[in-house]
Design a protein around this motif. Structure first.
Motif, PDB file in Angstrom:
ATOM      1  N   HIS A  53       3.803   2.801  -8.551  1.00 44.73           N
ATOM      2  CA  HIS A  53       5.263   2.718  -8.491  1.00 44.73           C
ATOM      3  C   HIS A  53       5.748   2.063  -9.794  1.00 44.73           C
ATOM      4  O   HIS A  53       5.039   1.218 -10.355  1.00 44.73           O
ATOM      5  CB  HIS A  53       5.658   1.886  -7.273  1.00 44.73           C
ATOM      6  CG  HIS A  53       7.139   1.852  -7.044  1.00 44.73           C
ATOM      7  ND1 HIS A  53       7.963   0.982  -7.711  1.00 44.73           N
ATOM      8  CD2 HIS A  53       7.927   2.599  -6.244  1.00 44.73           C
ATOM      9  CE1 HIS A  53       9.208   1.188  -7.315  1.00 44.73           C
ATOM     10  NE2 HIS A  53       9.222   2.159  -6.431  1.00 44.73           N
ATOM     11  N   PRO A  54       6.946   2.425 -10.271  1.00 44.91           N
ATOM     12  CA  PRO A  54       7.434   1.830 -11.530  1.00 44.91           C
ATOM     13  C   PRO A  54       7.410   0.300 -11.528  1.00 44.91           C
ATOM     14  O   PRO A  54       7.209  -0.313 -12.585  1.00 44.91           O
ATOM     15  CB  PRO A  54       8.867   2.348 -11.643  1.00 44.91           C
ATOM     16  CG  PRO A  54       8.919   3.578 -10.803  1.00 44.91           C
ATOM     17  CD  PRO A  54       7.867   3.446  -9.747  1.00 44.91           C
ATOM     18  N   ILE A  55       7.616  -0.303 -10.376  1.00 45.17           N
ATOM     19  CA  ILE A  55       7.587  -1.784 -10.357  1.00 45.17           C
ATOM     20  C   ILE A  55       6.145  -2.268 -10.560  1.00 45.17           C
ATOM     21  O   ILE A  55       5.894  -3.207 -11.319  1.00 45.17           O
ATOM     22  CB  ILE A  55       8.178  -2.346  -9.047  1.00 45.17           C
ATOM     23  CG1 ILE A  55       9.613  -1.858  -8.858  1.00 45.17           C
ATOM     24  CG2 ILE A  55       8.135  -3.878  -9.045  1.00 45.17           C
ATOM     25  CD1 ILE A  55      10.233  -2.259  -7.522  1.00 45.17           C
ATOM     26  N   GLN A  56       5.207  -1.602  -9.927  1.00 45.97           N
ATOM     27  CA  GLN A  56       3.791  -1.966 -10.123  1.00 45.97           C
ATOM     28  C   GLN A  56       3.394  -1.782 -11.582  1.00 45.97           C
ATOM     29  O   GLN A  56       2.758  -2.639 -12.198  1.00 45.97           O
ATOM     30  CB  GLN A  56       2.893  -1.088  -9.235  1.00 45.97           C
ATOM     31  CG  GLN A  56       3.032  -1.374  -7.746  1.00 45.97           C
ATOM     32  CD  GLN A  56       2.245  -0.375  -6.905  1.00 45.97           C
ATOM     33  OE1 GLN A  56       2.448   0.835  -7.014  1.00 45.97           O
ATOM     34  NE2 GLN A  56       1.361  -0.880  -6.066  1.00 45.97           N
ATOM     35  N   GLN A  57       3.790  -0.627 -12.142  1.00 40.96           N
ATOM     36  CA  GLN A  57       3.456  -0.324 -13.534  1.00 40.96           C
ATOM     37  C   GLN A  57       4.055  -1.383 -14.457  1.00 40.96           C
ATOM     38  O   GLN A  57       3.405  -1.833 -15.407  1.00 40.96           O
ATOM     39  CB  GLN A  57       3.991   1.075 -13.899  1.00 40.96           C
ATOM     40  CG  GLN A  57       3.524   1.583 -15.253  1.00 40.96           C
ATOM     41  CD  GLN A  57       2.001   1.750 -15.330  1.00 40.96           C
ATOM     42  OE1 GLN A  57       1.397   2.357 -14.440  1.00 40.96           O
ATOM     43  NE2 GLN A  57       1.377   1.186 -16.357  1.00 40.96           N
ATOM     44  N   GLU A 112       0.825  -1.217   0.000  1.00 41.61           N
ATOM     45  CA  GLU A 112       0.000   0.000   0.000  1.00 41.61           C
ATOM     46  C   GLU A 112       0.858   1.264   0.000  1.00 41.61           C
ATOM     47  O   GLU A 112       0.362   2.352  -0.312  1.00 41.61           O
ATOM     48  CB  GLU A 112      -0.924   0.031   1.230  1.00 41.61           C
ATOM     49  CG  GLU A 112      -2.072  -0.979   1.191  1.00 41.61           C
ATOM     50  CD  GLU A 112      -1.719  -2.327   1.798  1.00 41.61           C
ATOM     51  OE1 GLU A 112      -0.509  -2.600   2.024  1.00 41.61           O
ATOM     52  OE2 GLU A 112      -2.644  -3.119   2.064  1.00 41.61           O
ATOM     53  N   GLY A 113       2.137   1.114   0.368  1.00 39.99           N
ATOM     54  CA  GLY A 113       3.012   2.274   0.430  1.00 39.99           C
ATOM     55  C   GLY A 113       3.765   2.542  -0.866  1.00 39.99           C
ATOM     56  O   GLY A 113       4.592   3.450  -0.939  1.00 39.99           O
ATOM     57  N   MET A 114       3.484   1.756  -1.899  1.00 37.58           N
ATOM     58  CA  MET A 114       4.275   1.869  -3.131  1.00 37.58           C
ATOM     59  C   MET A 114       3.761   2.955  -4.072  1.00 37.58           C
ATOM     60  O   MET A 114       4.547   3.753  -4.583  1.00 37.58           O
ATOM     61  CB  MET A 114       4.318   0.512  -3.852  1.00 37.58           C
ATOM     62  CG  MET A 114       5.021  -0.582  -3.056  1.00 37.58           C
ATOM     63  SD  MET A 114       6.762  -0.213  -2.736  1.00 37.58           S
ATOM     64  CE  MET A 114       7.517  -0.757  -4.275  1.00 37.58           C
ATOM     65  N   ALA A 115       2.476   2.976  -4.337  1.00 41.76           N
ATOM     66  CA  ALA A 115       1.927   3.994  -5.254  1.00 41.76           C
ATOM     67  C   ALA A 115       1.929   5.346  -4.547  1.00 41.76           C
ATOM     68  O   ALA A 115       1.724   5.415  -3.335  1.00 41.76           O
ATOM     69  CB  ALA A 115       0.511   3.616  -5.665  1.00 41.76           C
ATOM     70  N   LYS A 116       2.202   6.401  -5.296  1.00 41.47           N
ATOM     71  CA  LYS A 116       2.222   7.750  -4.703  1.00 41.47           C
ATOM     72  C   LYS A 116       1.257   8.642  -5.453  1.00 41.47           C
ATOM     73  O   LYS A 116       1.361   8.761  -6.688  1.00 41.47           O
ATOM     74  CB  LYS A 116       3.625   8.382  -4.806  1.00 41.47           C
ATOM     75  CG  LYS A 116       4.744   7.530  -4.258  1.00 41.47           C
ATOM     76  CD  LYS A 116       4.724   7.474  -2.750  1.00 41.47           C
ATOM     77  CE  LYS A 116       5.808   6.500  -2.291  1.00 41.47           C
ATOM     78  NZ  LYS A 116       5.553   5.836  -1.056  1.00 41.47           N
ATOM     79  N   GLY A 117       0.379   9.279  -4.716  1.00 40.23           N
ATOM     80  CA  GLY A 117      -0.530  10.253  -5.312  1.00 40.23           C
ATOM     81  C   GLY A 117      -1.281   9.693  -6.520  1.00 40.23           C
ATOM     82  O   GLY A 117      -1.428  10.365  -7.538  1.00 40.23           O
ATOM     83  N   ALA A 137      14.703   9.313  -8.880  1.00 43.54           N
ATOM     84  CA  ALA A 137      13.847   9.788  -7.794  1.00 43.54           C
ATOM     85  C   ALA A 137      12.790   8.752  -7.427  1.00 43.54           C
ATOM     86  O   ALA A 137      12.391   8.640  -6.278  1.00 43.54           O
ATOM     87  CB  ALA A 137      13.170  11.086  -8.190  1.00 43.54           C
ATOM     88  N   LYS A 138      12.383   7.965  -8.411  1.00 44.56           N
ATOM     89  CA  LYS A 138      11.347   6.952  -8.166  1.00 44.56           C
ATOM     90  C   LYS A 138      11.834   5.907  -7.173  1.00 44.56           C
ATOM     91  O   LYS A 138      11.072   5.324  -6.432  1.00 44.56           O
ATOM     92  CB  LYS A 138      10.981   6.241  -9.464  1.00 44.56           C
ATOM     93  CG  LYS A 138      10.514   7.152 -10.551  1.00 44.56           C
ATOM     94  CD  LYS A 138       8.998   7.194 -10.613  1.00 44.56           C
ATOM     95  CE  LYS A 138       8.533   8.007 -11.801  1.00 44.56           C
ATOM     96  NZ  LYS A 138       7.110   8.276 -11.761  1.00 44.56           N
ATOM     97  N   LYS A 139      13.149   5.657  -7.234  1.00 45.32           N
ATOM     98  CA  LYS A 139      13.713   4.623  -6.378  1.00 45.32           C
ATOM     99  C   LYS A 139      13.724   5.055  -4.922  1.00 45.32           C
ATOM    100  O   LYS A 139      13.383   4.286  -4.027  1.00 45.32           O
ATOM    101  CB  LYS A 139      15.151   4.325  -6.836  1.00 45.32           C
ATOM    102  CG  LYS A 139      15.729   3.075  -6.268  1.00 45.32           C
ATOM    103  CD  LYS A 139      17.144   2.853  -6.740  1.00 45.32           C
ATOM    104  CE  LYS A 139      18.129   3.616  -5.893  1.00 45.32           C
ATOM    105  NZ  LYS A 139      19.510   3.280  -6.220  1.00 45.32           N
ATOM    106  N   ALA A 140      14.081   6.319  -4.708  1.00 44.13           N
ATOM    107  CA  ALA A 140      14.293   6.802  -3.344  1.00 44.13           C
ATOM    108  C   ALA A 140      13.026   6.680  -2.496  1.00 44.13           C
ATOM    109  O   ALA A 140      13.100   6.443  -1.297  1.00 44.13           O
ATOM    110  CB  ALA A 140      14.747   8.253  -3.382  1.00 44.13           C
TER     111      ALA A 140
END
Lengths: 169, 271
Positions: free
Chosen positions: A86-90, A77-82, A159-162
């Motif tokens: 997240h790139p891994i989900q995508q 639940e903490g992976m997607a932002k706004g 930035a996506k990684k951080a």
């Protein structure tokens, strides 16, 4: 006797009194309502319950909630932002890295740890890095592709990684 | 699956852990990485009355070079051992073995001391400790590995004794661990470790008996100049492995011979 457990989960602080025998995965699902972390095998083998604890991939079925005292956790639940995946989900979406989807949250968290350790893994390194996660649908081919694709996206946009290791929303 | 209820206490020092073990009695267990203990508790094969959590004892998490010794703290995780430059330089076989314990998630939690104290016949570090004449250091004494592993899941540890460190000799000559299993992350059906040191070979076997086994007959044959293939025939001498779901006793003895040959050959750079 119950013990206090104070944790930060996906950037939010929580505090509960819990029985020592409460497994961390049950704490996440039942106390915090974070049901994205799945229970697959109950024998520490399948990795469906993988989360990040202080940045390290851990099977949350093999840790007691009391052991998470003072720690920072990241769940699926903490992976997607706004509203943005997240790139891994995508990448799992784009590469069809799932069929039934039950193992997917665990794979994504294990992949997040893998790419944090090794941003440009070879296919062998991906397979070795995900050996703690079982998928009974895909045959792993598209999961490997998804991780390769995510690695590319994430190295192009560091930035996506951080955001993963910081664990904050 | 929900484990049976237990008392839980965190120890901030080895002394405190020992006191807590004494207080809760012989049904108390030390909680380190928990990756053998917690699965057993969930299956209710283990129902400790209390868990003494030693994860907060930071001084147990260390890797130190000490002359011709390598000291590995009990709370050192597999991932730390595998990535350690000191281990890779001084005892690369240990780094190799650590990289093959479980999977990433297991290696992030599981510890050296936990594997040693748990004494599973399929544990990998006990084999290395035995064949290299390592010492197991506790809060009370130093126990040579050959006197430590008594039987299946049974060690020389007393009820209030805590493993603090495992002390290995430095050995960085030819080496190989061959871990035979059906799935990548699984336990060894049989494992064989080979290490050349001080001009001779040390050969250790995993999961061919209730405790790790040192293949003395193989070592002696190699010493007398036998080739790997010939010496490896002695790997099953005196073995009486228990059959299990994955392998019969005969198959395990066969694997001991075949894998011993492979381990020596691969250590020497032949396939």
């Amino acid at each position: 006797m119950k013990h206090k457990v104070a944790t930060t989960v996906n950037g939010r602080q929580h505090e509960h009194e819990v029985e020592p025998r409460l497994l961390l995965v049950h704490y996440l699902r039942d106390n915090l309502g974070l049901t994205g972390t799945h229970i697959g095998c109950d024998t520490s083998q399948c990795g469906a319950c993988t989360i990040l604890v202080d940045g390290k991939a851990v099977k949350s079925c093999t840790m007691f909630a009391v052991q998470a005292e003072g720690r920072s956790l990241v769940t699926i639940e903490g992976m997607a932002k706004g509203g943005e995946l997240h790139p891994i989900q995508q990448a799992f979406w784009d590469e069809h890295g799932l069929q039934c989807g039950y193992c997917t949250p665990g794979f994504i968290m294990a992949a997040a740890y893998l790419l944090e350790q090794n941003p440009n893994p070879t296919e062998d390194e991906i397979r070795k890095g995900l050996e703690g996660n079982l998928c009974r649908c895909t045959g792993y081919v598209n999961i490997v592709k998804a991780v390769q694709s995510a690695a590319k996206t994430m190295s192009a946009t560091p930035a996506k990684k951080a955001t993963v290791t910081a664990g904050g929303n | 699956m929900i484990p049976a209820a237990f008392e839980y206490a965190r120890a901030s020092s080895v002394e405190e852990a020992s006191k807590l073990l004494k207080k809760f009695g012989e049904d108390a267990k030390v909680l380190a990485g928990g990756h053998s203990l917690i699965p057993l508790m969930r299956l209710r094969l283990a129902q400790p009355a209390a868990l003494i959590d030693i994860n907060g004892i930071k001084e147990l998490d260390h890797i130190k070079e000490d002359g011709q010794k390598l000291r590995v703290g009990a709370l050192t995780r597999h991932v730390t051992i595998h990535n350690s430059a000191v281990v890779k330089a001084k005892l690369p076989l240990l780094a190799e073995i650590a990289s093959e314990v479980g999977d990433n998630q297991v290696r992030n939690m599981g510890t050296m001391g936990g594997v040693i104290a748990h004494a599973d016949a399929a544990g990998d570090y006990p084999t290395l400790a035995l064949m290299l004449d390592a010492d197991i250091v506790t809060n009370q004494r130093t126990i040579p590995a050959r006197d430590f592993f008594k039987d299946l899941f049974t060690t020389a540890l007393g009820p209030d004794e805590v493993v603090t460190e495992v002390v290995f000799p430095v050995a960085n000559g030819p080496h190989k661990y061959v871990k035979f299993r059906r799935r990548l992350f699984d336990w060894a059906i049989v494992g064989v470790a080979a290490q050349k040191m001080n001009g001779g070979w040390r050969i250790g076997l995993t999961n061919v008996g209730p405790t790790p086994v040192r293949a003395n007959a193989v070592e002696e044959a190699l010493q007398k100049g036998a080739k790997a293939e010939e010496a490896a025939q002695h790997a099953s001498d005196g073995l009486d492995p228990a059959g299990d779901l994955r392998a019969s006793p005969e198959y395990k003895k066969h694997l001991a011979r075949v894998l011993t040959k492979r381990a020596i050959n691969q250590a020497e750079g032949h396939q």
